[in-house]
Design a protein around this motif. Structure first.
Motif, PDB file in Angstrom:
ATOM      1  N   ALA A  62      38.510  40.633  47.425  1.00 47.96           N
ATOM      2  CA  ALA A  62      39.383  40.449  46.405  1.00 47.96           C
ATOM      3  C   ALA A  62      38.420  42.639  45.122  1.00 47.96           C
ATOM      4  O   ALA A  62      38.950  43.013  45.759  1.00 47.96           O
ATOM      5  CB  ALA A  62      40.122  39.708  45.116  1.00 47.96           C
ATOM      6  N   LEU A  63      37.456  41.535  45.191  1.00 46.12           N
ATOM      7  CA  LEU A  63      36.291  42.236  44.695  1.00 46.12           C
ATOM      8  C   LEU A  63      35.790  43.686  45.952  1.00 46.12           C
ATOM      9  O   LEU A  63      35.368  44.554  44.605  1.00 46.12           O
ATOM     10  CB  LEU A  63      34.897  41.845  43.989  1.00 46.12           C
ATOM     11  N   LEU A  64      35.401  43.667  46.571  1.00 43.21           N
ATOM     12  CA  LEU A  64      35.050  44.235  47.799  1.00 43.21           C
ATOM     13  C   LEU A  64      36.344  45.738  47.999  1.00 43.21           C
ATOM     14  O   LEU A  64      36.190  46.149  47.600  1.00 43.21           O
ATOM     15  CB  LEU A  64      35.311  43.643  49.433  1.00 43.21           C
ATOM     16  N   LEU A  65      37.226  45.030  47.652  1.00 41.88           N
ATOM     17  CA  LEU A  65      38.711  46.386  47.706  1.00 41.88           C
ATOM     18  C   LEU A  65      38.494  47.016  46.192  1.00 41.88           C
ATOM     19  O   LEU A  65      38.616  47.938  46.586  1.00 41.88           O
ATOM     20  CB  LEU A  65      39.753  45.762  48.501  1.00 41.88           C
ATOM     21  N   PHE A  66      38.675  45.976  46.058  1.00 43.30           N
ATOM     22  CA  PHE A  66      38.735  46.616  44.495  1.00 43.30           C
ATOM     23  C   PHE A  66      37.584  48.026  44.291  1.00 43.30           C
ATOM     24  O   PHE A  66      37.543  49.273  43.706  1.00 43.30           O
ATOM     25  CB  PHE A  66      38.459  46.037  42.493  1.00 43.30           C
ATOM     26  N   ILE A  67      36.157  47.453  44.621  1.00 45.41           N
ATOM     27  CA  ILE A  67      35.384  48.835  44.735  1.00 45.41           C
ATOM     28  C   ILE A  67      35.583  49.837  45.425  1.00 45.41           C
ATOM     29  O   ILE A  67      35.164  51.135  45.042  1.00 45.41           O
ATOM     30  CB  ILE A  67      34.035  48.156  44.731  1.00 45.41           C
ATOM     31  N   VAL A  68      35.772  49.375  46.550  1.00 44.31           N
ATOM     32  CA  VAL A  68      36.370  50.487  47.259  1.00 44.31           C
ATOM     33  C   VAL A  68      37.467  51.098  47.119  1.00 44.31           C
ATOM     34  O   VAL A  68      37.276  52.893  47.195  1.00 44.31           O
ATOM     35  CB  VAL A  68      37.009  49.841  48.699  1.00 44.31           C
ATOM     36  N   GLY A  69      38.366  50.064  46.461  1.00 46.80           N
ATOM     37  CA  GLY A  69      39.543  51.720  45.616  1.00 46.80           C
ATOM     38  C   GLY A  69      39.077  52.754  44.369  1.00 46.80           C
ATOM     39  O   GLY A  69      39.174  53.401  44.295  1.00 46.80           O
TER      40      GLY A  69
END
Length: 565
Positions: A62-69
């Motif tokens: 979730a945090l990885l995808l949040f930072i990618v976003g």
């Protein structure tokens, strides 16, 4: 086993393995997956499916995808350019089609083959960026193109998450599915737009007064939207990614990404450990033909697809080859997408384990490919030339028989140099390996040639023996070294000016024959001293310098697209 003992053992093994992996100049994700294999059922049995550690891994995703976003601003497609969009989408389409054919030939069912084909189209933005920055090649032509089409892949991944969650929640037939899909796309798109444009600018300023509060605000946004999306029938992955996109318009998005990075890394370690723990000897024995075939396809087939696309767009073999090597591995997105497929019961869990082994193999070899890309090109260039032919040098309609200056590289800094030389009525010839730049130069009635500065056969065709000055704005040390040595050998009295980002590289270029090497950190320090001597504490003097600086930044941002030309 007590959770603290389990965590201590996992982190201790991860530390030891990661140290070894780092000495081998490999991405740490390999060390994390190997740690998972060691602590998993195959060896120590410290981690098993359903453990608390698995929840930690989901937080990491979730945090990885949040930072990618956070990096996926809607304007980014305009910024990456036509080449990145065409190459990114073309590579995804061709890789998916060929990968699906391979999956069917290996007797996978249609859904599994489709999942594998689509998952294997994505390459790791994080790993590629780390390798490009470690080589100082992020601003090269191939580096800019590669970063661009990796961002395009991230956008496609976002749409895929939306598609999969829509498909899993729909049981009303094909028309009902597309109706629901269209509604969800519009609803989420509208919500993201309204929140990012209207609500976020008002909220994040209030939280930004304290770094700790800003950190809590970002973390709450990521996990709350992930939870909300999952409750509404979407995936938590899509929710976290959407939260990042919403905050991507915030002026504090870089600060947010930096503050969350360490927390993300901790939880992400657990995700890759869980992936490694899913690998077993049975999976390797049962899936070894598929593992080998898909690994070879990703390591060889993906780069070939990109090379073909970029050659079709007019790029040199060198640029096409280097950009192609950046897609010779699968991404974190690939494994997250397959994990989503397992959770939705679309594919079997052993398929995930086999894909993890493919990830290990491709990440390992592609890292060496990217690090040693020039050495690899020299090794197989004769074969590639037989397949793809020689570069087609495009000569402008306006040429100069004997230019006073030959400029190598016209992106950013080069545009300002061209304008200055034209103002002084100095004849010049521009060399660039970006076909778009060459086309713009021709439109601006500037004498130019299409070619690579480190291609000796191409350099032999240039009028270098009587030229007074050579200027290289190319940041790559190897290219500059080859160029300076050749020019000094052919023209012992000429002025040779070039750029280097490091002092030790500048010393090597002086040894090779450069007249003057521009080292930005050194010049920045010297210029600051001159400003202090000239303006002292006079604010108006600095404001005048700022006005001049902002005008010159137009060259850096727009390349040669300057009205001065």
């Amino acid at each position: 086993m007590p959770i603290f003992l389990q965590l201590s053992a996992i982190l201790g093994i991860a530390l030891a393995v990661s140290f070894i992996v780092k000495q081998l100049r490999q991405p740490l994700v390999i060390g994390y997956i190997i740690t998972g294999i060691i602590v998993g059922p195959m060896f120590l049995g410290l981690v098993r499916p359903g453990d608390t550690i698995e929840s930690f891994g989901q937080i990491g995703v979730a945090l990885l995808l949040f930072i990618v976003g956070l990096g996926l601003k809607p304007e980014i497609i305009k910024e990456v350019g036509r080449t990145s969009v065409v190459t990114g989408l073309g590579q995804i389409i061709f890789t998916a089609v060929i990968g699906f054919a391979i999956g069917v030939a290996l007797h996978y069912d249609v859904i599994t083959a489709l999942y594998l084909a689509i998952a294997f189209t994505f390459s790791s933005t994080i790993i590629v960026l780390q390798l490009l920055y470690s080589k100082d090649e992020q601003d090269t032509l191939y580096g800019r193109v590669a970063i661009g089409f990796l961002l395009v892949q991230d956008f496609v991944a976002l749409l895929l998450f939306l598609f999969l969650t829509s498909a899993s929640a729909n049981d009303s037939g094909i028309y009902g599915f597309f109706a629901a899909m269209s509604f969800k796309v519009l609803a989420i798109g509208l919500a993201v737009y309204l929140l990012s444009r209207e609500l976020v600018p008002r909220i994040d300023m209030a939280f930004a007064r304290s770094r700790e509060v800003l950190f809590l605000f970002a973390l709450t946004s990521a996990l709350s939207l992930a939870t909300l999306f999952e409750a509404l029938g979407f995936s938590f992955q899509l929710g976290a990614l959407s939260a990042g996109v919403i905050l991507s318009s915030s002026p504090y998005q870089r600060e947010i990404a930096a503050r969350l990075a360490t927390l993300r890394d901790f939880f992400l370690i657990m995700f890759f450990v869980i992936l490694g723990a899913s690998v077993s000897l049975d999976i390797i024995q049962n899936f070894w033909p598929a593992i080998i075939i898909f690994s070879l396809f990703i390591l060889i087939g993906n780069p070939l697809i990109v090379i073909i696309l970029m050659r079709h767009l007019g790029y040199t073999l060198e640029t096409s080859f280097f950009a192609g090597l950046t897609v010779a591995q699968i991404s974190e997105f690939s494994l997250i997408l397959l994990a989503l497929g397992v959770s939705l019961k679309h594919i079997a869990a052993p398929v995930m384990g086999a894909a993890t082994v493919v990830g290990l193999i491709t990440i390992f070899f592609s890292s060496y490919f990217i690090i040693n890309n020039r050495r690899l090109l020299r090794l197989i260039e004769p074969l590639l030339r037989r397949i793809f032919g020689v570069d087609k040098n495009q000569v402008a309609t306006i040429t100069t028989e004997q230019p006073q200056v030959i400029l190598f590289g016209c992106h950013r800094l080069g545009g300002g140099i061209v304008a200055t030389l034209k103002e002084r009525e100095i004849s010049l010839l521009v060399i660039d390996h970006d076909p778009d730049v060459v086309q713009e130069l021709e439109t601006a009635h500037t004498s130019c040639l299409f070619g690579s500065a480190d291609d000796i056969n191409f350099l032999e065709t240039l009028p270098v023996s009587q030229c007074q000055t050579f200027i290289s704005t190319i940041p790559e040390e190897d290219v500059n070294f080859v160029l300076v040595e050749y020019l000094r050998r052919r023209n012992p009295t000429a002025i040779i000016l070039c750029i280097s980002n490091h002092h030790h590289q500048a010393s090597s270029l002086y040894t090779a024959g450069a007249t003057y090497v521009i080292v930005p950190p050194y010049l920045g320090r010297r210029y600051l001293i001159e400003l202090l001597r000239e303006h002292g504490l006079n604010k108006q003097g600095y404001l005048a310098e700022r006005e001049l600086h902002e005008r010159e930044l137009g060259y850096m941002q727009n390349g040669i697209n300057s009205s001065v030309l």
